[in-house]
Design a protein around this motif. Structure first.
Motif: not given
Length: 69
Positions: A24-32
């Motif tokens: 999520s720190e790298q990409s919110l979409a990826l974390g979600l």
């Protein structure tokens, strides 16, 4: 049994949680997306396990009195 099962579950959950936060720190979409996939696949695996167990139970016939087959 209790130590391995209970503590193993905690460590698995914490590892998934840490990985999700880092993603999520790298990409919110990826974390979600990762969080949603983990929950969705977990529910699907539980449903398959329940269906498989019910199918095996149906093959064996009704349980004998006292809970033993």
């Amino acid at each position: 049994l209790l130590g391995v099962g209970l503590l193993g579950g905690f460590t698995t959950f914490s590892a998934v949680a840490v990985d999700t936060v880092r993603l999520s720190e790298q990409s919110l979409a990826l974390g979600l997306g990762t969080a949603a996939a983990n929950v969705g696949l977990g529910i699907a695996a539980a449903a398959l396990g329940l269906a498989g167990g019910a199918r095996l139970g149906a093959r064996r016939g009704p349980a004998a009195p006292g809970g033993r087959a």
